[in-house]
Design a protein around this motif. Sequence first.
Motif, PDB file in Angstrom:
ATOM      1  N   PHE A 253       1.834  -8.101 -45.826  1.00  0.00           N
ATOM      2  CA  PHE A 253       1.359  -6.793 -45.368  1.00  0.00           C
ATOM      3  C   PHE A 253       2.080  -5.635 -46.050  1.00  0.00           C
ATOM      4  N   PHE A 254       3.407  -5.661 -46.071  1.00  0.00           N
ATOM      5  CA  PHE A 254       4.160  -4.530 -46.608  1.00  0.00           C
ATOM      6  C   PHE A 254       4.103  -4.448 -48.136  1.00  0.00           C
ATOM      7  N   PHE A 255       3.506  -5.433 -48.770  1.00  0.00           N
ATOM      8  CA  PHE A 255       3.310  -5.375 -50.222  1.00  0.00           C
ATOM      9  C   PHE A 255       1.916  -4.857 -50.581  1.00  0.00           C
ATOM     10  N   ASN A 256       1.086  -4.644 -49.575  1.00  0.00           N
ATOM     11  CA  ASN A 256      -0.284  -4.173 -49.779  1.00  0.00           C
ATOM     12  C   ASN A 256      -0.271  -2.673 -50.038  1.00  0.00           C
ATOM     13  N   GLU A 257      -0.901  -2.253 -51.129  1.00  0.00           N
ATOM     14  CA  GLU A 257      -0.904  -0.842 -51.523  1.00  0.00           C
ATOM     15  C   GLU A 257      -1.512   0.052 -50.447  1.00  0.00           C
ATOM     16  N   TYR A 258      -2.460  -0.484 -49.687  1.00  0.00           N
ATOM     17  CA  TYR A 258      -3.161   0.326 -48.690  1.00  0.00           C
ATOM     18  C   TYR A 258      -2.779  -0.059 -47.256  1.00  0.00           C
ATOM     19  N   ALA A 259      -1.621  -0.677 -47.103  1.00  0.00           N
ATOM     20  CA  ALA A 259      -1.187  -1.110 -45.771  1.00  0.00           C
ATOM     21  C   ALA A 259      -1.045   0.070 -44.814  1.00  0.00           C
TER      22      ALA A 259
END
Length: 292
Positions: free
Chosen positions: A29-35
């Motif tokens: 989740f925290f690596f997702n650009e649009y999190a």
Amino acid sequence: MAYARHQSFYIRDKWFSKGLKAVKQNKRFFFNEYAFETVGLGKNMLESLKYWLFAFDVLEEKTVEGQRIHTLTELGEILFQNDRLLQKNETLAILHYHLVMNRNDYSTVFDWYFNRYRETSVSKPDLFSSFVTWVSQNEVKEISENSLKRDIDCLIQFYTKAPDDNDPEDGMFSPFSKLTLMKSERSGEGFDTIKKIIPEPNAIGIISLYYILLNSDAIPEDRLISVDEIVNGDNLWGKIFNLSRNKVVEALNILTNHEKYPIEYVRTNNLDYIKLPMISSVEYIKSELLKG
């Protein structure tokens, strides 16, 4: 030591729940650009949320098959299942303890204020000046005073930003204000006075106090720890909760009557010690939560 990694944001109401739930659903989740859009926070706020979860010891990073992921720690799993909305003071007290303990070097200012700084009432400018002096004496490299100022501002808001009674939709408060460990008052000289507050043991929660004892690095193999250590030792009751000796003894007396894991008083070399049962902090907290 680390400074100002919170992006100048103290933790807000519901953030904790959002963060744990998001990681449970997606370990990347925290690596997702649009999190940030997923949880309705700004990008800097999301970075702040990740910081707080690491600082509370509820989030850890691993590499699996060459890919970095985040998972909840054992404590994180327990709190996710039992009080992810931070409605219980016991939960807040446990997280406060992990923050002050600063085991992974995320929260220097919290460690400093509760474990090192002894003044109980101080002007905000003097508090900042004391922190700057301490950092300069303990750091090899120079740290920006702007970073240190953000740390002091965040520390104060973390414990004093209470809900607005006139606005039931207010989501800007810090849930940790419920612990009443600090007060910020406007003085006649035009600056804030910051005071350490002594809470009642029941406001902290006997469950959390017992958890902290069982989790302490100060407990030797014989399970004996002196009352003086509990009052004056780093990361123990007296320092992290501003508790007087009388309040510490009051709480210890309650624990001598614990129905399943009573502590015992032992007098050795004219000093009062307590003997802890052979149970880990995690086993204990699980037993209390299941009982509840």
